[in-house]
Design an enzyme around this catalytic site. Structure first.
Site: not given
Ligand code: UDX
Length: 442
Positions: A149, A251, A259
């Site tokens: 997203e 973190a 997802c």
């Molecule tokens: C994810 C996958 O990245 C993507 O490839 C798949 O198709 C769908 O799911 P998305 O849900 O859009 O995408 O979000 P993403 O950017 O992956 O972040 C997911 C969650 O992890 C968020 O809540 C974000 O805040 C958290 N996050 C991400 C962390 O807490 N730490 C990080 O280092 C990275």
């Protein structure tokens, strides 16, 4: 090529618009007339940078249309299934929409068409659907999506990789999909052709790995907090090792969204059905570490406010599950905000994009349009989604507005020294805190 996309939610709408951008004639089909109305006017029914422009271009050129009537897909040679697979109470994926979409596709498919699954499904689903598709004289392939997203347009038009799963002996579907993605392949996107099960697994395995990476660093944050270490520096240092890499090592209050949480639970449920539950037992811990982050931020806030939240005014900055999104599905930020309210705090919340999506889900919060209104007279300020404008907040200016200078950095995104220099008590899960100081006697 003529292409149909069944399901115009987040994934399908972006995919349809991207396919039109690649020069195809595309019709998007959905059962929800409101969604179709909005898309047909070129309005994205959700927040996604760049999507409105793509929709507008596709609609203006006549390459992109939308309909609630599956008949509009008749004549397309490739039918994508991009419907949602929500989580059931037991954690497993609910495939009702996939079955309904496939029925609708098969009612109009012509012999020789290719039906392409994009939805995230439990491994083995494609194999189970295959015979129905082949009875209609069509072929079934699986082509998982990896959209993030906020970057969905870019991820669609410049994908890291394109994976097609095809059935044994099917030599046609990959060639058809090569024509669909011709422009991307010429531009250099790597492409892999696999069997159906591998293609299904690629998606959930990738998401399980990402979730594990985030929970790993959050587990380190639990340790760091007790020994007085700094988890962000730790992530920087281990991230320099190219084998580990710094990305997805932030973190904070953990992962949420539509997802990652759903996919790891669905994967665990599927492994159990397949008799290999122990292989994914660690994902239960990944989930548990992730959920503990929310508890920790609530506890930290309670501790900072002297042991009770009752009657305290708390500003929450950020409600979306991540920045540049209005999505609050399984949002750690919204969950923390609700828990604070449930403990008797008056939670005054804001977000640059997600106030209107949060409001119906969490009506007990007191919503404000901007930071100034939210923080005025607050006893504590929590930053729970790392929007760029929150990273850049001026602690000196805000100090004059609040009731108590306590800031809790749930995303480890603020410059701690700057906030402390402006007279704030800076607290964060995973950085040195008063608790760790007390424990260490420093
Ligand atoms: C994810 C996958 O990245 C993507 O490839 C798949 O198709 C769908 O799911 P998305 O849900 O859009 O995408 O979000 P993403 O950017 O992956 O972040 C997911 C969650 O992890 C968020 O809540 C974000 O805040 C958290 N996050 C991400 C962390 O807490 N730490 C990080 O280092 C990275």
């Amino acid at each position: 090529m003529r292409i149909s996309v069944f399901g115009c939610g987040y994934l399908g709408a972006v995919h349809a618009a991207a396919m039109a951008e690649l020069g195809h004639q595309v019709v998007g089909i959905d059962v929800d007339p409101l969604k179709i109305d909005s898309l047909a006017k070129g309005q994205a029914p959700f927040f996604e940078p760049g999507l409105a422009e793509l929709l507008e271009r596709g609609i203006r050129s006549g390459a992109l249309t939308f309909s609630t009537d599956p008949e509009a897909a008749r004549g397309a040679a490739v039918h994508f299934i991009a419907v949602g697979t929500p989580q059931q109470a037991d954690g497993a994926a609910d495939l009702r929409f996939v079955h309904a979409a496939l029925d609708a596709v098969l009612a109009i498919a012509q012999p020789g068409d290719v039906v392409v699954g994009k939805s995230t499904v439990p491994v083995g689903t494609a194999h189970a659907l295959r015979s129905a598709v082949e009875q209609a004289g069509a072929r079934l392939a699986w082509n998982p999506e990896f959209l993030r997203e906020g970057f969905a347009v870019r991820d669609s038009l410049e994908p890291d990789r394109i994976v097609y799963g095809v059935a044994e002996g099917d030599t046609t579907s990959a060639a058809v999909l090569d024509r669909v993605y011709a422009e991307l392949l010429i531009a250099g996107s790597p492409r892999m052709v696999t069997d159906l099960a591998t293609a299904e697994l690629v998606k959930v395995a990738a998401n399980a790995f990402l979730a594990t990476k985030i929970s790993f660093i959050n587990a380190m944050a639990e340790i760091a907090e007790v020994v007085g270490a700094d988890v962000t520096q730790l992530a920087d240092a281990i991230g320099h090792d190219a084998r580990i890499g710094r990305r997805f090592l932030n973190a904070g209050i953990g992962f949420g969204g539509g997802c990652l949480p759903k996919d790891i639970r669905g994967f665990v449920a599927r492994a159990e059905e397949l008799g290999v539950g122990p292989a994914l037992d660690f994902l239960r811990d990944v989930d548990a570490v992730n959920l503990r982050r929310r508890d920790r931020v609530v506890a930290l806030t309670r501790e900072a406010l002297g042991g009770t939240l009752r009657g305290r005014r708390i500003a929450v900055l950020g409600l979306a599950f991540k920045p540049d999104s209005d999505d609050v599905r399984d949002s750690p930020a919204l969950d923390v905000a609700r828990r604070l309210a449930a403990e008797g705090a008056r939670v005054v919340a804001t977000d640059p994009a997600a106030v209107e999506t949060a409001r119906p889900v969490a009506p007990a919060l007191d919503y404000r349009a901007g930071v100034i209104e939210a923080v005025t007279a607050a006893d504590a300020v929590l930053v729970l989604t790392e929007w760029q404008q929150y990273r850049e907040l001026d602690p000196v200016a805000l100090a004059a507005l609040v009731g108590g200078r306590i800031v809790i950095d749930g995303r480890l995104c603020l410059d701690a020294q700057r906030w402390q220099a402006a007279g704030w008590q800076y607290l964060s899960p995973g950085r040195i805190t008063d608790r760790s100081r007390a424990l260490l006697g420093v």
